[in-house]
Scaffold this active site. Structure first.
Site, PDB file in Angstrom:
ATOM      1  N   LYS A  72     -10.604  -0.406  10.491  1.00  0.00           N
ATOM      2  CA  LYS A  72     -10.645  -1.648   9.708  1.00  0.00           C
ATOM      3  C   LYS A  72     -10.975  -2.845  10.587  1.00  0.00           C
ATOM      4  O   LYS A  72     -11.047  -3.976  10.121  1.00  0.00           O
ATOM      5  CB  LYS A  72      -9.318  -1.854   8.981  1.00  0.00           C
ATOM      6  N   HIS A 103       0.878  -1.170   0.000  1.00  0.00           N
ATOM      7  CA  HIS A 103       0.000   0.000   0.000  1.00  0.00           C
ATOM      8  C   HIS A 103       0.923   1.231   0.000  1.00  0.00           C
ATOM      9  O   HIS A 103       2.020   1.178   0.551  1.00  0.00           O
ATOM     10  CB  HIS A 103      -0.832  -0.056   1.282  1.00  0.00           C
ATOM     11  N   CYS A 153      -4.605   2.162  -3.802  1.00  0.00           N
ATOM     12  CA  CYS A 153      -3.385   2.743  -3.203  1.00  0.00           C
ATOM     13  C   CYS A 153      -2.191   1.825  -3.394  1.00  0.00           C
ATOM     14  O   CYS A 153      -1.315   1.727  -2.520  1.00  0.00           O
ATOM     15  CB  CYS A 153      -3.564   3.064  -1.722  1.00  0.00           C
ATOM     16  N   ASP A 178       2.815  -4.021   8.520  1.00  0.00           N
ATOM     17  CA  ASP A 178       1.596  -3.264   8.261  1.00  0.00           C
ATOM     18  C   ASP A 178       0.433  -4.252   8.445  1.00  0.00           C
ATOM     19  O   ASP A 178       0.191  -5.108   7.598  1.00  0.00           O
ATOM     20  CB  ASP A 178       1.672  -2.723   6.821  1.00  0.00           C
ATOM     21  N   GLN A 194      -4.764  -4.976   7.199  1.00  0.00           N
ATOM     22  CA  GLN A 194      -5.756  -5.922   6.656  1.00  0.00           C
ATOM     23  C   GLN A 194      -5.792  -7.242   7.414  1.00  0.00           C
ATOM     24  O   GLN A 194      -6.460  -8.188   6.969  1.00  0.00           O
ATOM     25  CB  GLN A 194      -5.462  -6.196   5.176  1.00  0.00           C
TER      26      GLN A 194
END
Ligand SMILES: Cc1ncc(COP(=O)(O)O)c(C=O)c1O
Length: 417
Positions: free
Chosen positions: A237, A134, A375, A211, A214
């Site tokens: 999220k 991303h 993104c 990261d 998700q």
């Protein structure tokens, strides 16, 4: 309202109907059709308990933290601290000092780049990311590299969308200062072998940033088991409010890092000559934080924890398998991202139809998906497409909703025939 008595631990099945009732927005109609919300990778919907918690905070508990001796301030401080403990337990971090409240994943990664990065990266050094990033795990490192005359190295992916670990191994060298990779790709769905990536970096003494944007809503995350050094995620999220998020950092690293932003709360004492900094985690939380956001996030974490992340993961895997099977029947459709280990993200292209047209026609059918580069422009270049359409699942999605998606895609094909 979900409670554990409605969910059978033996069958590991979710009571999805009951979960759906907890999310008021899911009962909406869009363009006269029942809403089919399949844009969960962009943001998730909020259960009533989270909405109620935010309202209760502002209606009954609002005060600034760490500053007042009055009752409301003491209560707000205690609730904010309790939220930190909820996050610590959720990630299985060793201590509360390792949990920094930030605005989201983006801020978490920028914090690491601007503090750890600026003090550890110099001319000729290298930072390793991957082809599936991303933008928020590219640009902060790029800015750092420009400033420090360092170099960004990129782990390539296979055509299926898996990281090439052989190439990763070759990229690591004595100049590598940081590795930063996604736990789960937002555009491919690939679940990366984080523990293995960390193991190989640590063999060379290189810290790893993950990261987790998700991942956290879809599978249990244990930062000690992953053994990563930093882990960032966004509240919105994982069914919590926007504008809040978390950076986990290993205490020894955080301790040695300079502050990120400066101002109130992050100090121990200030004179015009010199300032000393507060202890962890406050050193990294300058100014009034998003108190309600952290408390709302804790309510969201309590909610998913009660449902059970293991059960959610099992359920979403079954839904992903069903969705993959059904999409295979749509002529001209090609999935982008077919990794063996994959989360509930179904991104695709359709012959002769631009993803934006797909998104617009699906919207008329009440089906919310995302179309674009997600993104991830460098990833789109790697895939050789300008954009994809993406259906991304959460625990409240059903087979019927996947059927609605597939039916609407057949209609798209008719329109463009
Ligand atoms: C993999 C990944 N990383 C980072 C982000 C950025 O998250 P946020 O905008 O909440 O900071 C996203 C958001 O889509 C994402 O999917």
């Amino acid at each position: 309202m979900v409670n554990l008595t409605t969910v059978s631990p033996e069958s590991a099945r979710l009571d999805v109907a009951s979960i759906r009732e907890d999310f008021p927005i899911l009962g909406q109609r869009v363009h006269g059709k029942p809403l089919v919300y399949l844009d969960n990778a962009a943001t998730t919907q909020k259960p009533q308990v989270v909405i109620d918690r935010l309202v209760r905070y502002y209606a009954e508990e609002n005060a600034n933290i760490h500053r007042g001796v009055h009752a409301l301030s003491e209560q707000a401080t205690a609730t904010y601290d309790a939220a930190r403990e909820t996050v610590r337990s959720f990630l299985n971090a060793a201590t509360r000092q390792e949990i920094i409240f930030v605005r989201g994943t983006t801020e978490g990664i920028n914090l690491v780049a601007q503090t750890y990065g600026r003090t550890h990266v110099g001319p000729g050094d290298e930072i390793v990311i991957s082809e599936m990033e991303h933008h928020s795990n590219i640009v902060p490192w790029q800015i750092l590299c420009e400033e420090k005359h360092a170099r960004l190295r990129v782990i390539p992916i296979t055509d299926e969308g898996e990281l090439r670990l052989d190439a990763y191994e070759r990229l690591l060298n004595e100049r590598t200062r940081i590795v930063s990779i996604p736990h789960v790709s937002n555009a491919l769905g690939t679940i990366n072998p984080v523990a293995e990536i960390v193991r190989r970096a640590h063999q060379r003494g290189i810290p790893v940033v993950v990261d987790g944007a998700q991942a956290v809503a879809h599978m249990p995350v244990d930062v000690q088991a992953l053994n990563c050094d930093f882990y960032a995620f966004s509240s919105h999220k994982v069914f919590g409010p926007t504008g809040a998020g978390v950076l986990y950092g290993r205490a020894a690293l955080l301790d040695a890092m300079p502050p990120y932003q400066a101002g109130g709360d992050m100090i121990e004492s200030v004179t015009f000559e010199r300032t000393s900094y507060n202890e962890l985690p406050y050193k990294f939380e300058a100014g009034t934080p998003h108190i309600a956001g952290a408390i709302g996030l804790a309510a969201a974490i309590d909610y998913v924890t009660a449902v059970g992340l293991d059960r959610i993961a099992t359920y979403e895997q079954a839904m992903r398998a069903y969705g993959t099977e059904q999409l295979a029947d749509v002529p001209g459709l090609r999935l982008t991202g077919t990794a063996r280990d994959k989360a509930g993200i179904l991104a695709f292209v359709l012959d002769g139809v631009h993803p934006h047209d797909i998104g617009t026609i699906l919207d008329r059918a009440g089906v919310a998906v995302r179309a674009g580069h997600h993104c991830c422009q460098p990833l789109m270049s790697r895939l050789g497409v300008p954009a994809t359409a993406r259906a991304s699942l959460a625990m409240y999605n059903t087979r019927e909703e996947i059927d609605a998606l597939v039916a609407a895609l057949h209609y798209v094909r008719e329109v463009f025939a």
